[in-house]
Design a protein around this motif. Sequence first.
Motif, PDB file in Angstrom:
ATOM      1  N   ARG A  77      -4.102   1.626  -9.848  1.00 21.06           N
ATOM      2  CA  ARG A  77      -3.600   1.759  -8.475  1.00 21.06           C
ATOM      3  C   ARG A  77      -4.660   1.262  -7.492  1.00 21.06           C
ATOM      4  O   ARG A  77      -5.843   1.509  -7.686  1.00 21.06           O
TER       5      ARG A  77
ATOM      6  N   ASP B  73       9.810  -5.039   0.190  1.00 21.84           N
ATOM      7  CA  ASP B  73      10.342  -3.720   0.582  1.00 21.84           C
ATOM      8  C   ASP B  73       9.364  -2.857   1.373  1.00 21.84           C
ATOM      9  O   ASP B  73       9.771  -1.919   2.045  1.00 21.84           O
TER      10      ASP B  73
ATOM     11  N   GLY C 124       5.886 -10.018  -4.888  1.00 21.91           N
ATOM     12  CA  GLY C 124       4.477 -10.341  -5.167  1.00 21.91           C
ATOM     13  C   GLY C 124       4.385 -11.555  -6.083  1.00 21.91           C
ATOM     14  O   GLY C 124       3.554 -12.442  -5.879  1.00 21.91           O
TER      15      GLY C 124
ATOM     16  N   ILE D 170      13.071   0.158 -13.080  1.00 27.05           N
ATOM     17  CA  ILE D 170      14.247   1.000 -12.793  1.00 27.05           C
ATOM     18  C   ILE D 170      15.539   0.424 -13.372  1.00 27.05           C
ATOM     19  O   ILE D 170      16.370   1.157 -13.871  1.00 27.05           O
ATOM     20  N   TYR D 171      15.718  -0.910 -13.254  1.00 21.25           N
ATOM     21  CA  TYR D 171      17.026  -1.432 -13.698  1.00 21.25           C
ATOM     22  C   TYR D 171      16.924  -2.768 -14.460  1.00 21.25           C
ATOM     23  O   TYR D 171      17.574  -3.748 -14.113  1.00 21.25           O
TER      24      TYR D 171
ATOM     25  N   ILE E 202       4.671  -7.870   2.664  1.00 19.77           N
ATOM     26  CA  ILE E 202       5.941  -8.557   2.381  1.00 19.77           C
ATOM     27  C   ILE E 202       6.796  -7.733   1.419  1.00 19.77           C
ATOM     28  O   ILE E 202       6.283  -6.899   0.689  1.00 19.77           O
TER      29      ILE E 202
ATOM     30  N   LEU F 275       1.690  -0.033 -12.339  1.00 16.48           N
ATOM     31  CA  LEU F 275       2.529   0.042 -13.539  1.00 16.48           C
ATOM     32  C   LEU F 275       1.910  -0.797 -14.655  1.00 16.48           C
ATOM     33  O   LEU F 275       1.186  -1.748 -14.376  1.00 16.48           O
TER      34      LEU F 275
ATOM     35  N   ILE G 173      -2.938   3.415   0.790  1.00 20.36           N
ATOM     36  CA  ILE G 173      -2.737   2.299   1.735  1.00 20.36           C
ATOM     37  C   ILE G 173      -2.440   2.848   3.136  1.00 20.36           C
ATOM     38  O   ILE G 173      -2.770   2.226   4.151  1.00 20.36           O
TER      39      ILE G 173
ATOM     40  N   GLY H  39       6.168   1.635  -2.633  1.00 16.21           N
ATOM     41  CA  GLY H  39       4.887   2.330  -2.729  1.00 16.21           C
ATOM     42  C   GLY H  39       4.533   2.501  -4.189  1.00 16.21           C
ATOM     43  O   GLY H  39       5.156   1.911  -5.065  1.00 16.21           O
TER      44      GLY H  39
HETATM   45  C1  FAD Z   1      19.086   0.211  -8.769  1.00 10.39           C
HETATM   46  C2  FAD Z   1      18.685  -0.873  -7.821  1.00 10.39           C
HETATM   47  C3  FAD Z   1      19.451  -2.011  -7.726  1.00 10.39           C
HETATM   48  C4  FAD Z   1      19.101  -3.048  -6.853  1.00 10.39           C
HETATM   49  N1  FAD Z   1      19.870  -4.174  -6.765  1.00 10.39           N
HETATM   50  C5  FAD Z   1      19.503  -5.197  -5.958  1.00 10.39           C
HETATM   51  C6  FAD Z   1      20.293  -6.388  -5.865  1.00 10.39           C
HETATM   52  O1  FAD Z   1      21.357  -6.508  -6.491  1.00 10.39           O
HETATM   53  N2  FAD Z   1      19.844  -7.404  -5.045  1.00 10.39           N
HETATM   54  C7  FAD Z   1      18.676  -7.298  -4.315  1.00 10.39           C
HETATM   55  O2  FAD Z   1      18.307  -8.253  -3.621  1.00 10.39           O
HETATM   56  N3  FAD Z   1      17.924  -6.160  -4.375  1.00 10.39           N
HETATM   57  C8  FAD Z   1      18.313  -5.117  -5.161  1.00 10.39           C
HETATM   58  N4  FAD Z   1      17.552  -3.967  -5.201  1.00 10.39           N
HETATM   59  C9  FAD Z   1      16.349  -3.907  -4.346  1.00 10.39           C
HETATM   60  C10 FAD Z   1      15.209  -4.700  -4.969  1.00 10.39           C
HETATM   61  O3  FAD Z   1      14.904  -4.177  -6.258  1.00 10.39           O
HETATM   62  C11 FAD Z   1      13.973  -4.635  -4.072  1.00 10.39           C
HETATM   63  O4  FAD Z   1      14.304  -5.222  -2.825  1.00 10.39           O
HETATM   64  C12 FAD Z   1      12.809  -5.396  -4.719  1.00 10.39           C
HETATM   65  O5  FAD Z   1      12.410  -4.783  -5.922  1.00 10.39           O
HETATM   66  C13 FAD Z   1      11.618  -5.450  -3.756  1.00 10.39           C
HETATM   67  O6  FAD Z   1      10.604  -6.150  -4.396  1.00 10.39           O
HETATM   68  P1  FAD Z   1       9.068  -5.901  -4.048  1.00 10.39           P
HETATM   69  O7  FAD Z   1       8.314  -6.875  -4.883  1.00 10.39           O
HETATM   70  O8  FAD Z   1       8.911  -5.899  -2.571  1.00 10.39           O
HETATM   71  O9  FAD Z   1       8.781  -4.394  -4.495  1.00 10.39           O
HETATM   72  P2  FAD Z   1       8.892  -3.630  -5.894  1.00 10.39           P
HETATM   73  O10 FAD Z   1       9.882  -4.248  -6.795  1.00 10.39           O
HETATM   74  O11 FAD Z   1       9.082  -2.207  -5.532  1.00 10.39           O
HETATM   75  O12 FAD Z   1       7.446  -3.814  -6.526  1.00 10.39           O
HETATM   76  C14 FAD Z   1       6.328  -3.270  -5.884  1.00 10.39           C
HETATM   77  C15 FAD Z   1       5.231  -3.009  -6.881  1.00 10.39           C
HETATM   78  O13 FAD Z   1       4.056  -2.582  -6.173  1.00 10.39           O
HETATM   79  C16 FAD Z   1       3.366  -1.621  -6.956  1.00 10.39           C
HETATM   80  N5  FAD Z   1       2.481  -0.836  -6.076  1.00 10.39           N
HETATM   81  C17 FAD Z   1       2.805  -0.173  -4.953  1.00 10.39           C
HETATM   82  N6  FAD Z   1       1.723   0.404  -4.396  1.00 10.39           N
HETATM   83  C18 FAD Z   1       0.677   0.086  -5.209  1.00 10.39           C
HETATM   84  C19 FAD Z   1      -0.712   0.397  -5.193  1.00 10.39           C
HETATM   85  N7  FAD Z   1      -1.283   1.135  -4.238  1.00 10.39           N
HETATM   86  N8  FAD Z   1      -1.481  -0.058  -6.196  1.00 10.39           N
HETATM   87  C20 FAD Z   1      -0.948  -0.817  -7.194  1.00 10.39           C
HETATM   88  N9  FAD Z   1       0.357  -1.138  -7.263  1.00 10.39           N
HETATM   89  C21 FAD Z   1       1.158  -0.698  -6.278  1.00 10.39           C
HETATM   90  C22 FAD Z   1       4.497  -0.823  -7.584  1.00 10.39           C
HETATM   91  O14 FAD Z   1       4.040  -0.194  -8.769  1.00 10.39           O
HETATM   92  C23 FAD Z   1       5.550  -1.900  -7.865  1.00 10.39           C
HETATM   93  O15 FAD Z   1       5.461  -2.405  -9.175  1.00 10.39           O
HETATM   94  C24 FAD Z   1      17.919  -2.929  -6.046  1.00 10.39           C
HETATM   95  C25 FAD Z   1      17.132  -1.773  -6.157  1.00 10.39           C
HETATM   96  C26 FAD Z   1      17.511  -0.754  -7.028  1.00 10.39           C
HETATM   97  C27 FAD Z   1      16.645   0.469  -7.129  1.00 10.39           C
END
Ligand code: FAD
Length: 334
Positions: free
Chosen positions: A85, A286, A15, A45-46, A284, A35, A255, A119
Motif C-alpha cells: 500500500r 474513480d 492506471g 470484484i467481477y 484519474i 492488491l 492519501i 481507495g
Molecule cells: C460490479 C461492478 C460492475 C461494473 N461494471 C462496469 C461497466 O460495465 N462499465 C464501466 O465502465 N465500469 C463498470 N464498473 C466501474 C469500473 O469498475 C470502475 O470505473 C473502474 O474499475 C475504475 O478504474 P480505476 O483504475 O480508476 O480504479 P480501480 O479499478 O478501483 O483500481 C484502483 C486500484 O488502486 C489500488 N489502490 C488504491 N489505493 C491504493 C494505495 N494507497 N496504495 C496502493 N494501491 C492502492 C486498489 O487496490 C485498486 O487495485 C463496475 C464496477 C463494479 C463494482
Amino acid sequence: MITTDICIIGAGPVGLFAVFEAGLLKMRCHLIDVLPQVGGQLSEIYPHKPIYDIPGYPTIRAQELIENQMKQIEPFKPTFTLGERVDGLEKQEDGSYIVISSEGTKIYCQVVVIAGGLGCFEPRKPEIVNLAKYERKGIDYMVKNPESYRDKKIVIAGGGDSALDWTIYLTDIAKEITLIHRSDSFRGAPDSADKVYELAQKGRINLLLSHNLADVHGAENLSHVIATNKLKEEVKMEADYFIPLFGLTPKLGPIAEWGLNIDKNAIEVNTMDYSTNVERIYAIGDINTYAGKLKLILCGYHEAALMAQSAFKYVYPDQKLSFKYTTVNGINTF
Ligand SMILES: Cc1cc2nc3c(=O)[nH]c(=O)nc-3n(C[C@H](O)[C@H](O)[C@H](O)COP(=O)(O)OP(=O)(O)OC[C@H]3O[C@@H](n4cnc5c(N)ncnc54)[C@H](O)[C@@H]3O)c2cc1C
C-alpha cells in the motif's frame, strides 16, 4: 530505490491505460498496488462479468480486458510493486517526489498519478476475538503467493468467488484444505461451486457448509480453527494457515493526509488536465471528482490521456510536446 518518470498509484484499468498514454510520450511508469494482482475492481470484484460499454468491444469479460491492457502496455516496459500500500510521500527540493509503500519500498519520480479507484481495498474480517493475535502468524486475508501454502493444512472461509477459486487452486498445492461457509449455498460463480462440490465428493477437500467461525487457537503461531454447526456443536480443525475471504472494503487511507482537496472520499481535480491542487500530482479514474463525473472505465481512459499530455512538461521541461496520432507515429518501444 526505484527510479521512474511517473509513479502510478493503483494498477486498475485506468492506471494501466495511463502507462500507455505516458509511453507514447516516452515517459516511463512504475505502478504500485496494494492488491497482489493488477486489474483493480475488474480482477478483484467481477473478473467473469461481461462489460458492454468499452468502445470497439460489443462485449468483453472484465479479466480479458485487463489481460488485453497488459498486452497493450508491454512495449513501454512498465514495472510493478504489488501487494504493497502507498503510505507516504516526500517532496524533494526540485519538486520531484519519493513515494513510500507500507513495506518501505521507495519510488523516486517526477510526477505522481493517483489512480486509486475507490481507495485501498482492505479485507473484511470475521468477528473473532483472537484474530489479530495470529495475523501474519498463520492468518492471511489475501493469497499473495500460493506456493507458501505448499504441503500445509489450510482452512479457507467464505462463499464468494475468491473463496471458491482459491479452494480449487490450492487443492493441488496444500496438504489438506477445509472450506467453511456459513450458508448452505455459495454466492460465487455456479461453475466454481460445482467444482468445489465435486472436490468434496471425491474427498479431496473438507467442505463444512452451514458452519460459523467461532475461534482461532495456537501458541506463538496459529494451530487450530474452531467452527460451530447449526446445533452449536464445535468442530476443531488443525490449521497451519487460516484464510478468511469475505471480500474487501475500500478506504482512501493515508492519501487523505497529503494536502489534496478532497470531497466525500474523492480527490478534486481540474478537468483541463486532471491535476490536483498539489503541483505534479494528478488523480484519474474513480478516485477523482468534478462536475459531471461518471465512474466509468472509458471516462478514466480519457482522463489518463489528458493527464499524460500535461505531465510531459515535468518529465521533459526542455522539450516541446507535439501531438501525434498513433496511426502516424506507431508505437515506439523504449
Ligand atoms: C460490479 C461492478 C460492475 C461494473 N461494471 C462496469 C461497466 O460495465 N462499465 C464501466 O465502465 N465500469 C463498470 N464498473 C466501474 C469500473 O469498475 C470502475 O470505473 C473502474 O474499475 C475504475 O478504474 P480505476 O483504475 O480508476 O480504479 P480501480 O479499478 O478501483 O483500481 C484502483 C486500484 O488502486 C489500488 N489502490 C488504491 N489505493 C491504493 C494505495 N494507497 N496504495 C496502493 N494501491 C492502492 C486498489 O487496490 C485498486 O487495485 C463496475 C464496477 C463494479 C463494482
